[in-house]
Each structure stands twice: as C-alpha cells, then as structure tokens.
Scaffold this motif. Structure first.
Motif, short mmCIF file in Angstrom:
data_model
loop_
_atom_site.label_atom_id
_atom_site.label_comp_id
_atom_site.label_asym_id
_atom_site.label_seq_id
_atom_site.Cartn_x
_atom_site.Cartn_y
_atom_site.Cartn_z
N THR A 198 6.88 4.77 -9.74
CA THR A 198 7.68 3.59 -9.42
C THR A 198 6.85 2.54 -8.68
OG1 THR A 198 9.73 4.86 -9.36
CG2 THR A 198 9.71 2.75 -8.20
N GLY A 199 6.11 2.95 -7.68
CA GLY A 199 5.29 2.00 -6.92
C GLY A 199 4.22 1.34 -7.75
N TYR A 200 3.61 2.09 -8.65
CA TYR A 200 2.57 1.52 -9.52
C TYR A 200 3.15 0.42 -10.40
CZ TYR A 200 -0.87 1.29 -13.31
OH TYR A 200 -1.77 0.85 -14.26
N ASN A 201 4.29 0.69 -11.03
CA ASN A 201 4.92 -0.33 -11.87
C ASN A 201 5.44 -1.50 -11.04
OD1 ASN A 201 4.65 0.91 -14.50
ND2 ASN A 201 6.16 2.41 -13.85
N ALA A 202 5.87 -1.22 -9.82
CA ALA A 202 6.33 -2.30 -8.95
C ALA A 202 5.21 -3.29 -8.65
CB ALA A 202 6.89 -1.73 -7.65
N LEU A 203 4.00 -2.79 -8.44
CA LEU A 203 2.88 -3.69 -8.18
C LEU A 203 2.50 -4.48 -9.42
CD1 LEU A 203 0.56 -1.59 -5.84
CD2 LEU A 203 2.27 -3.30 -5.26
N LEU A 204 2.66 -3.89 -10.60
CA LEU A 204 2.43 -4.66 -11.83
C LEU A 204 3.44 -5.79 -11.94
CD1 LEU A 204 1.69 -1.87 -14.48
CD2 LEU A 204 0.06 -3.33 -13.31
N TYR A 205 4.71 -5.49 -11.67
CA TYR A 205 5.73 -6.53 -11.70
C TYR A 205 5.49 -7.59 -10.63
CZ TYR A 205 8.48 -3.53 -14.81
OH TYR A 205 8.93 -2.79 -15.87
N VAL A 243 0.84 -1.20 0.00
CA VAL A 243 0.00 0.00 0.00
C VAL A 243 0.87 1.25 0.00
CG1 VAL A 243 -1.73 1.31 1.30
CG2 VAL A 243 -1.93 -1.17 1.12
N ALA A 244 1.96 1.23 0.77
CA ALA A 244 2.87 2.38 0.81
C ALA A 244 3.50 2.63 -0.55
CB ALA A 244 3.95 2.15 1.87
N ALA A 245 3.81 1.56 -1.28
CA ALA A 245 4.40 1.72 -2.61
C ALA A 245 3.42 2.37 -3.58
CB ALA A 245 4.85 0.37 -3.15
N LEU A 246 2.12 2.18 -3.35
CA LEU A 246 1.11 2.73 -4.25
C LEU A 246 0.68 4.14 -3.85
CD1 LEU A 246 -0.45 1.78 -6.77
CD2 LEU A 246 -2.30 1.06 -5.25
N THR A 247 1.06 4.58 -2.65
CA THR A 247 0.63 5.90 -2.17
C THR A 247 1.06 7.05 -3.08
OG1 THR A 247 0.64 5.10 0.12
CG2 THR A 247 0.71 7.49 -0.21
N PRO A 248 2.31 7.10 -3.57
CA PRO A 248 2.66 8.21 -4.48
C PRO A 248 1.79 8.28 -5.72
CG PRO A 248 4.64 7.11 -3.69
CD PRO A 248 3.48 6.27 -3.26
N TRP A 269 9.11 9.33 -8.76
CA TRP A 269 8.49 9.17 -7.44
C TRP A 269 7.03 8.74 -7.54
CZ3 TRP A 269 4.51 11.73 -4.81
CH2 TRP A 269 4.43 11.48 -3.44
N ARG A 270 6.30 9.26 -8.53
CA ARG A 270 4.87 8.97 -8.63
C ARG A 270 4.59 7.60 -9.20
NH1 ARG A 270 1.45 11.52 -11.72
NH2 ARG A 270 -0.26 11.06 -10.28
N ALA A 303 -1.31 7.59 -5.87
CA ALA A 303 -2.60 8.16 -5.49
C ALA A 303 -2.51 9.66 -5.20
CB ALA A 303 -3.17 7.43 -4.27
N THR A 304 -1.29 10.18 -5.08
CA THR A 304 -1.11 11.61 -4.82
C THR A 304 -1.33 12.40 -6.10
OG1 THR A 304 0.54 11.05 -3.14
CG2 THR A 304 0.47 13.33 -3.89
N SER A 305 -1.98 13.54 -5.98
CA SER A 305 -2.26 14.35 -7.17
C SER A 305 -0.98 14.91 -7.76
CB SER A 305 -3.22 15.50 -6.80
OG SER A 305 -2.57 16.41 -5.93
N VAL A 306 -1.04 15.17 -9.06
CA VAL A 306 0.12 15.72 -9.76
C VAL A 306 0.48 17.09 -9.20
CG1 VAL A 306 1.02 16.43 -12.00
CG2 VAL A 306 -0.49 14.45 -11.84
N GLY A 307 -0.53 17.91 -8.91
CA GLY A 307 -0.28 19.25 -8.41
C GLY A 307 0.45 19.24 -7.08
N ALA A 308 -0.01 18.40 -6.16
CA ALA A 308 0.63 18.35 -4.84
C ALA A 308 2.07 17.86 -4.94
CB ALA A 308 -0.19 17.44 -3.91
N ALA A 309 2.28 16.79 -5.71
CA ALA A 309 3.64 16.26 -5.86
C ALA A 309 4.56 17.27 -6.52
CB ALA A 309 3.60 14.97 -6.67
N ALA A 310 4.09 17.94 -7.58
CA ALA A 310 4.94 18.90 -8.28
C ALA A 310 5.28 20.10 -7.40
CB ALA A 310 4.25 19.36 -9.57
N LEU A 311 4.33 20.55 -6.60
CA LEU A 311 4.59 21.69 -5.72
C LEU A 311 5.64 21.34 -4.66
CD1 LEU A 311 1.02 23.19 -5.15
CD2 LEU A 311 2.93 24.24 -6.37
N VAL A 312 5.54 20.14 -4.09
CA VAL A 312 6.50 19.72 -3.07
C VAL A 312 7.90 19.61 -3.68
CG1 VAL A 312 7.17 17.83 -1.55
CG2 VAL A 312 4.80 18.59 -1.62
N PHE A 313 7.99 18.98 -4.85
CA PHE A 313 9.31 18.82 -5.48
C PHE A 313 9.86 20.15 -5.96
CE2 PHE A 313 8.42 14.37 -5.30
CZ PHE A 313 9.64 13.73 -5.40
#
Length: 335
Positions: free
Chosen positions: A205-212, A143-148, A202-203, A150-160
């Motif tokens: 990696t976790g999604y592709n990891a769950l596919l793998y 679930v932690a790997a999938l959290t990024p 960051w957004r 689920a984060t919105s593009v706007g929030a992630a881009a602002l933080v980075f």
C-alpha cells in the motif's frame, strides 16, 4: 668565363622529391579519413556500447532461461536427471489444461489478486491524497509509508501468521471481544485467502501511495484553483481533477499489482507453516500458480510440468499486458 651547369642528382640536399610530396599528402589524407571514421564510430556506436551491458545481462538471465524453459516444457524431465529428456510435444500443456489443480490455482490467484489489489489501491489513493497536503513531518510519513515495502517477505509473513493463528492469535482475540468465535484462518478457504491478501496489502500500500503522490504533485496547481473558483468542494476536486490527472498511473499500478498477484509465492508458502504451504493448504484452498509450479518441480520432481506452469503464467501476463493496452487506448479516446 664559362659557367658549367650540372643536373642535380636524386636525393641531393635542397631538392624536393615529387614522390615525397605525394607520399606526405597521402599520409595526411589517410589520417584524416581514419579520424573521421573513428568519430563516426564514436557518435553512432557509443549509445549501443552504453546499453550493451543491459542486453547482455537480459540475454543471460532472462531471455535464455525463457527459451530454455519453453524447450523443457516440451519434454518429460525429472529434477534428479535433468540431462535425460524425453520428447512429449504439447502433452504437458494438454495435461495441464485437463488438470483441476491448475484451474484451482488460477482461480485462487485471481481471487487473492482481487482481494489484495482493490483494497490496496483504494487505500493507497486515499493515503496519497492525504500526503499531498502540506503537513508537518510529511517526510517522516512518506518514509513510514514505504517501510513495509522495505520489510522482507519472510518477516512480514511470519508476523502475520502469528497474528492469524487460530488459538492464540491476536486477530481472533480481538474478534472474541465482540463475541465472534475463533476463525480457522488457515483451513477455511476464504479466511486463508483474506489473511494472505492482508499481508500483500500491508506490504504494497505504501509503495503505491508514493507512486500516486508523485503523480499528484505533477498536476498543475492552477487546475485546483480554477475548480475552487467554480465552487468545487475538496471531494469534487479529488474526483474531477486528481483522479483524471493520475489516470495513467492508476492503470500502471493495476497492471503492476496484477503481475505481482500472478507471481504470488512467498506469502502463501510461509503462511502454510510446513508441507501445507507448498500445496496451498490441505485442500489446495489457497494454492497459487507460483505454489503449483514449486510443487510440480521441487516436490513431484517433474521439471517439464513445472516449466509448463511457468509458461502458463507468462501467457497470463501477456494477456494482462494486452488488456492494459486496450484499457489505455479506451481511456485516451475518452480523454
């Protein structure tokens, strides 16, 4: 005693009418044929009725805009007067071919795609390999790997964007601890593309990891047992068993990441922090095809040119699909 006989009159009680018998038989036959017809329509038509909503939505929100965009790309159209179109044929396409901004945006899209896709998929592959082992709290880590994702593009881009800020960003502060001078992440071409790629990594990696991980769990365990009996190490099992077993999934994620890189828009737009976000920096150093489309349509108000860029992106995706099919066939022949 004479017995008189009389011919029964038509419609007398107790007599059966030949016509009535024929009518009843005909009614029963018509009903049977009707029921058979309804049954055939139900069996043959029900699947089409079930999938019809998808095709209706696809036609309204995907196919029609695609055709209408192709029609607009053949005209000179301004955003303020969409009802006034001037036919120009393929002039928009020839102008786009001769436009240095298009080739710059295409090259930036390619470089950002490579910088984000290669590390992302390698990290996802390693993360999935670790999650494939029996670990305590494995559900939490998945679930932690999938959290990024689920984060919105706007929030992630602002933080980075704050992390990569030149004067007060945490990244430059950490680099200063080892003697590296402050890096102008926004105005330097490769630094800006690296920063934007880090957001994508960051957004996704976790999604592709769950596919793998899902593909790895579908590999029969007896293959690993046979490899272990033959003396293969964990690394050799990973290379000889795991990677070939999820080869089709790897190809799928490569194509999916390429499509995402071609449509990259939100991350560089927010990273620019203002008007420079639309142009991809002062020198267009990180302008992607998505940003070029937005600039032509909503800054320059040239919807015909914007539609041309959109169709160029569509053709790039078709090329990616063709390459994916070729790679898949080559891999299938080698297997």
């Amino acid at each position: 005693m004479a017995i008189s006989t009389s011919t029964p009159s038509d419609g007398a009680p107790g007599t059966a009418s030949p016509a009535g018998t024929g009518t009843g038989t005909g009614t029963g036959g018509d009903g049977q044929r009707r029921r058979t017809l309804l049954h055939r329509l139900d069996v043959r038509g029900a699947p089409y009725a079930f999938v019809a909503p998808f095709f209706v939505v696809f036609a309204a929100f995907s196919f029609y805009p695609l055709i209408y965009t192709s029609w607009i790309s053949l005209h000179r159209v301004e955003l303020s007067t969409l009802n006034l179109m001037e036919w120009v044929g393929f002039d928009n396409y020839t102008a786009l071919w001769d436009d240095d901004r298009f080739w710059n945006a295409l090259f930036n899209t390619f470089t950002i795609g490579v910088l984000s896709t290669v590390p992302q998929l390698l990290m996802a592959l390693g993360l999935a390999h670790l999650l494939n082992y029996r670990l305590r709290g494995s559900t939490f880590f998945r679930v932690a790997a999938l959290t990024p994702y689920a984060t919105s593009v706007g929030a992630a881009a602002l933080v980075f964007t704050m992390l990569f800020e030149r004067d007060f960003g945490m990244i430059n502060w950490m680099l200063s601890l080892i003697g590296v001078d402050n890096i102008d992440w926004e105005n330097n071409k490769w630094a800006a593309q690296t920063a934007i790629s880090s957001i994508v990594i960051w957004r996704w990696t976790g999604y592709n990891a769950l596919l793998y991980l899902a593909a790895m769990q579908a590999i029969p365990r007896d293959r690993y047992e046979a490899a272990a009996i033959d003396g293969a190490s964990r690394w050799q099992q990973f290379l000889k068993v795991t990677v070939p077993g999820i080869r089709s999934t790897i190809v799928f994620t490569i194509v999916l990441s390429t499509i995402g890189a071609t449509q990259l828009f939100g991350e560089p737009l927010i990273f620019g922090q203002g008007p420079n976000g639309i142009t991809g920096g002062a020198d267009n150093q990180y302008q992607t095809l998505g940003l070029l489309l937005y600039e032509e349509g909503w800054k320059n108000y040239q919807m015909g040119r914007a539609a041309t860029v959109a169709w160029a992106m569509f053709l790039v995706l078709i090329l990616v699909f063709v390459v994916q099919r070729i790679v898949k066939r080559v891999l299938a022949r080698r297997a």
